[in-house]
Design a protein around this motif. Structure first.
Motif, mmCIF file in Angstrom:
data_model
loop_
_atom_site.group_PDB
_atom_site.id
_atom_site.type_symbol
_atom_site.label_atom_id
_atom_site.label_comp_id
_atom_site.label_asym_id
_atom_site.label_seq_id
_atom_site.Cartn_x
_atom_site.Cartn_y
_atom_site.Cartn_z
ATOM 1 N N ASN A 1 0.905 5.718 -0.778
ATOM 2 C CA ASN A 1 -0.136 6.671 -0.166
ATOM 3 C C ASN A 1 -1.567 6.690 -0.592
ATOM 4 N N GLY B 1 -6.224 2.059 2.990
ATOM 5 C CA GLY B 1 -4.768 2.939 3.046
ATOM 6 C C GLY B 1 -4.077 2.292 4.079
ATOM 7 N N GLN B 2 -2.968 3.305 4.320
ATOM 8 C CA GLN B 2 -1.987 2.529 5.058
ATOM 9 C C GLN B 2 -2.528 3.044 6.830
ATOM 10 N N ALA B 3 -3.271 4.135 6.752
ATOM 11 C CA ALA B 3 -3.923 4.501 7.901
ATOM 12 C C ALA B 3 -5.335 4.561 8.134
ATOM 13 N N LEU C 1 0.561 -1.297 -0.112
ATOM 14 C CA LEU C 1 -0.052 -0.072 -0.124
ATOM 15 C C LEU C 1 0.905 1.119 0.027
ATOM 16 N N GLY D 1 -3.240 3.902 -1.239
ATOM 17 C CA GLY D 1 -3.931 2.703 -0.844
ATOM 18 C C GLY D 1 -4.388 1.778 -2.146
#
Length: 69
Positions: free
Chosen positions: A16, A37-39, A14, A18
């Motif tokens: 930025n 996504g990452q977060a 992934l 996603g």
């Protein structure tokens, strides 16, 4: 439901932006998009534009799923 991802048997990392899954029912009718996504995780029902869906932090989703029996 039908979830499609064109991965061609490759490893997905992934970035930025996603990865977005296009979700359809058994008849092929579009239901929405799920972006991981990452977060954050974002669910966009129907044809809602990216960024306008329901968002939850990825860690919160993991905790929610782990709490399920």
């Amino acid at each position: 439901m039908k979830v499609t991802a064109d991965t061609s048997d490759c490893k997905i990392i992934l970035g930025n932006n996603g990865i977005t899954f296009h979700i359809s029912d058994e008849s092929g009718n579009h239901i929405g998009h799920l972006r991981i996504g990452q977060a954050t995780v974002e669910w966009r029902k129907g044809r809602i534009r990216e960024g306008n869906g329901k968002k939850i932090k990825l860690q919160q989703l993991i905790e929610l799923l782990e709490a399920q029996k």
